[in-house]
Design an enzyme around this catalytic site. Structure first.
Site, PDB file in Angstrom:
ATOM      1  N   LYS A  78     -47.204  56.877  36.837  1.00 39.68           N
ATOM      2  CA  LYS A  78     -48.660  56.774  36.732  1.00 39.68           C
ATOM      3  C   LYS A  78     -49.061  56.629  35.274  1.00 39.68           C
ATOM      4  O   LYS A  78     -48.406  57.154  34.382  1.00 39.68           O
ATOM      5  CB  LYS A  78     -49.335  58.014  37.339  1.00 39.68           C
ATOM      6  CG  LYS A  78     -49.251  58.093  38.851  1.00 39.68           C
ATOM      7  CD  LYS A  78     -50.105  59.245  39.387  1.00 39.68           C
ATOM      8  CE  LYS A  78     -50.102  59.257  40.920  1.00 39.68           C
ATOM      9  NZ  LYS A  78     -50.973  60.330  41.462  1.00 39.68           N
ATOM     10  N   GLY A  79     -50.162  55.888  35.062  1.00 41.89           N
ATOM     11  CA  GLY A  79     -50.694  55.716  33.719  1.00 41.89           C
ATOM     12  C   GLY A  79     -52.201  55.821  33.750  1.00 41.89           C
ATOM     13  O   GLY A  79     -52.799  56.111  34.792  1.00 41.89           O
ATOM     14  N   ASP A 193     -46.152  46.213  20.153  1.00 43.55           N
ATOM     15  CA  ASP A 193     -46.069  47.610  20.604  1.00 43.55           C
ATOM     16  C   ASP A 193     -44.657  47.939  21.079  1.00 43.55           C
ATOM     17  O   ASP A 193     -44.467  48.565  22.124  1.00 43.55           O
ATOM     18  CB  ASP A 193     -47.084  47.876  21.719  1.00 43.55           C
ATOM     19  CG  ASP A 193     -47.329  49.372  21.937  1.00 43.55           C
ATOM     20  OD1 ASP A 193     -47.075  50.164  20.993  1.00 43.55           O
ATOM     21  OD2 ASP A 193     -47.767  49.752  23.037  1.00 43.55           O
ATOM     22  N   ASP A 393     -29.639  34.280  21.621  1.00 48.10           N
ATOM     23  CA  ASP A 393     -31.098  34.138  21.626  1.00 48.10           C
ATOM     24  C   ASP A 393     -31.683  33.953  23.024  1.00 48.10           C
ATOM     25  O   ASP A 393     -32.880  33.764  23.178  1.00 48.10           O
ATOM     26  CB  ASP A 393     -31.537  32.989  20.711  1.00 48.10           C
ATOM     27  CG  ASP A 393     -31.092  31.616  21.220  1.00 48.10           C
ATOM     28  OD1 ASP A 393     -30.336  31.562  22.215  1.00 48.10           O
ATOM     29  OD2 ASP A 393     -31.485  30.609  20.607  1.00 48.10           O
ATOM     30  N   ASN A 440     -37.245  20.972  27.412  1.00 47.87           N
ATOM     31  CA  ASN A 440     -37.438  21.454  26.039  1.00 47.87           C
ATOM     32  C   ASN A 440     -36.164  21.385  25.201  1.00 47.87           C
ATOM     33  O   ASN A 440     -36.138  21.841  24.058  1.00 47.87           O
ATOM     34  CB  ASN A 440     -37.989  22.886  26.047  1.00 47.87           C
ATOM     35  CG  ASN A 440     -36.963  23.905  26.540  1.00 47.87           C
ATOM     36  OD1 ASN A 440     -35.920  23.538  27.100  1.00 47.87           O
ATOM     37  ND2 ASN A 440     -37.253  25.181  26.347  1.00 47.87           N
ATOM     38  N   GLU A 483     -52.420  19.906  47.353  1.00 48.36           N
ATOM     39  CA  GLU A 483     -51.694  21.154  47.071  1.00 48.36           C
ATOM     40  C   GLU A 483     -50.576  20.911  46.066  1.00 48.36           C
ATOM     41  O   GLU A 483     -50.344  21.721  45.165  1.00 48.36           O
ATOM     42  CB  GLU A 483     -51.150  21.748  48.377  1.00 48.36           C
ATOM     43  CG  GLU A 483     -52.232  22.407  49.213  1.00 48.36           C
ATOM     44  CD  GLU A 483     -51.776  22.765  50.623  1.00 48.36           C
ATOM     45  OE1 GLU A 483     -52.380  23.669  51.215  1.00 48.36           O
ATOM     46  OE2 GLU A 483     -50.823  22.133  51.134  1.00 48.36           O
TER      47      GLU A 483
END
Length: 528
Positions: A78-79, A193, A393, A440, A483
């Site tokens: 829980k937070g 963070d 990486d 990519n 779609e």
């Protein structure tokens, strides 16, 4: 559109040169219309076939109803904003951790922006050490984020349990963190963070600890030419440049330095009785190795910490350079990856034979490979991927594919003496062009899983049905042109234009794809 305008211009030029065709007659109009339609079909087909496929394209704010799709089993944590529930998918039986966030706690505009930014970032990140988001949806009262269950718990709890880590174990952990951060920074994402509470252990297996970076609520895109100013983070791990209100992506490296210091000593480099005292010490940037715990710690380990905790960001080590630091290479050089040979043989066969040019089939397989597989099912493939990822990486470039492919063939028992480098390179280039689904120039983790996994494992009825439902947005039982256009980001187009694109799959020529046609397409692909 450019092609259509050019066609009309050419015809005008022909008139000016004396070619007096009568375009006003019905036959002329029809001819021009047919040609224009033909060009439109070709444009749609080319756009569709050249579209880039990424796992994140399948994560959309869907109309899933929690209790219809999932069964809650127990609360994992829980937070302040909500709770994480261990849940089982009622259709596939797979278990997930679902973060349930109450909308009562997301009333401020900034809070909602933070949540949606976290979802968008997780959609684009595809790395072995970054949490995987499977689904995002909402109802009147809650937001739901569906991810894997990481049963090993927080790195923070592991630190409390162990007190401190041997150098080799600390190196294995920080290497994975740096791998994720290198990938993020390369993609212009900063976490802001990083702390042991935001690093989870995939399983309880202490011998082969795989970590996952979580909680991207404070993360953001950055530009290398611009400094960030928001003063955010957690006291023990925040960089002094963040406190000063002008910082760059290397604030994450400072946090990594603090984490490594704690892993090796069991205590933080900047401590205090309250947050104010801690931040004052962070602001000075002064810490010490003059502790009993550091007497047996190598100079190379201390050197990496020093380079991570350089006060000035400009001279602080980068994530890429930290990942390649001598101490990490030394500590992890003897890591042996025990690869299951039958799994290896199957994955090599699948990789070599993946030649599908049908974009819908590629998309369906990418969805199933990245979103409908479990940690246990991909365990051996993860080992193979890590063995090939020489620079750590989290992506495979052409050179790594060449080196790794040859190593895997040797492991498999193949005689590679007659295979010259040129032959290997040709084969690798063919593999790269076939399986680089987002175009990519690298093989991402999910792309590797998609093409290497036992495809027959994927083709269970439950998985096929779930994949079909992803494409069949309106639940009509058929995948329509619009779609597909929505999913591939090609906008609204006429159904006629899509018939050319879909003809390989659309067996009854009704301009749509039903479940049988969808299933047959994938079975045909998996039978090579």
């Amino acid at each position: 559109m450019g092609q259509e305008m050019s066609t009309q211009s050419d015809m005008q030029n022909e008139n000016q040169k004396g070619n007096k065709r009568n375009l006003k007659g019905s036959q002329g109009k029809n001819g021009l219309k047919e040609r224009s339609t033909s060009i439109s079909k070709e444009i749609v087909k080319n756009s569709f076939n050249n579209s880039k496929l990424r796992p994140g394209m399948f994560i959309q704010n869907s109309n899933v109803v929690f209790n219809e799709q999932y069964k809650g089993i127990k609360i994992l944590g829980k937070g302040s904003f909500g709770e994480v529930i261990l849940s089982k998918d009622k259709h596939t039986g797979h278990e997930y951790a679902i973060k349930v966030i109450s909308k009562k706690h997301v009333k401020r505009k900034t809070d909602k922006q933070s949540l949606l930014r976290e979802v968008e970032l997780l959609k684009m990140l595809d790395h072995i050490n970054i949490m995987k988001l499977y689904e995002f949806f909402e109802d009147n009262n809650y937001y739901y984020l569906v991810s894997d269950v990481y049963s090993g718990g927080e790195l923070f709890d592991e630190i409390i349990s162990r007190k401190r880590f041997y150098e080799v174990d600390a190196a294995r952990i920080i290497k994975q963190v740096l791998s994720g951060i290198t990938y993020m920074h390369k993609n212009n994402v900063v976490h802001r963070d990083l702390k042991p509470e935001n690093i989870l252990l995939e399983t309880k297996n202490k011998e082969d600890m795989i970590i996952k970076i979580i909680d991207f609520g404070l993360s953001t895109h950055f530009e290398y030419s611009k400094k960030m100013k928001d003063k955010i983070g957690t006291a023990y791990y925040i960089a002094p440049d963040v406190l000063h209100g002008t910082y760059d992506e290397k604030c994450d490296i400072w946090s990594c330095g603090v984490i490594l210091y704690i892993l090796l000593s069991g205590c933080p480099p900047f401590n205090g009785s309250n947050e104010y005292d801690i931040l004052k010490k962070v602001e000075t940037g002064k810490y010490t190795f003059d502790l009993p715990q550091f007497k047996k710690i190598s100079d190379k380990a201390k050197d990496l910490i020093k380079k991570m905790l350089m006060y000035t960001s400009a001279v602080r080590i980068s994530a890429r350079d930290a990942l390649e630091h001598e101490w990490i290479r030394l500590m992890t050089s003897k890591d042996n990856v025990n690869i299951d040979i039958p799994s290896l043989e199957l994955s090599i066969t699948n990789i070599k034979q993946f030649q599908s040019t049908q974009k819908l089939a590629q998309a369906a397989l990418l969805y199933m490979g990245s979103k409908l597989t479990t940690i246990d099912e991909t365990k051996e493939l993860t080992k193979i991927f890590k063995k090939m990822d020489k620079n750590g990486d989290g992506q495979l470039d052409r050179n790594e594919l060449i080196i790794g492919y040859k190593e895997l063939l040797k492991l498999k028992g193949d005689d590679t003496t007659d295979l010259d480098n040129a032959a290997i390179e040709v084969e690798v280039d063919q593999i790269l062009s076939s399986i680089d689904l987002d175009q990519n120039g690298y093989i991402e983790y999910s792309e590797f899983l998609t093409v290497a996994i036992d495809r027959k494992l994927l083709l269970s009825t439950e998985r096929l049905e779930k994949a079909f439902k992803l494409f069949d947005k309106d639940g009509s039982g058929k995948i329509s042109a619009n779609e597909l256009a929505q999913l591939f980001g090609l906008g609204d187009v006429s159904s006629d234009c899509w018939k050319t694109v879909l003809k390989e799959v659309d067996q009854n020529n009704d301009g749509e794809i039903d479940f049988k046609e969808f299933r047959d397409m994938l079975i045909k692909l998996c039978n090579y």
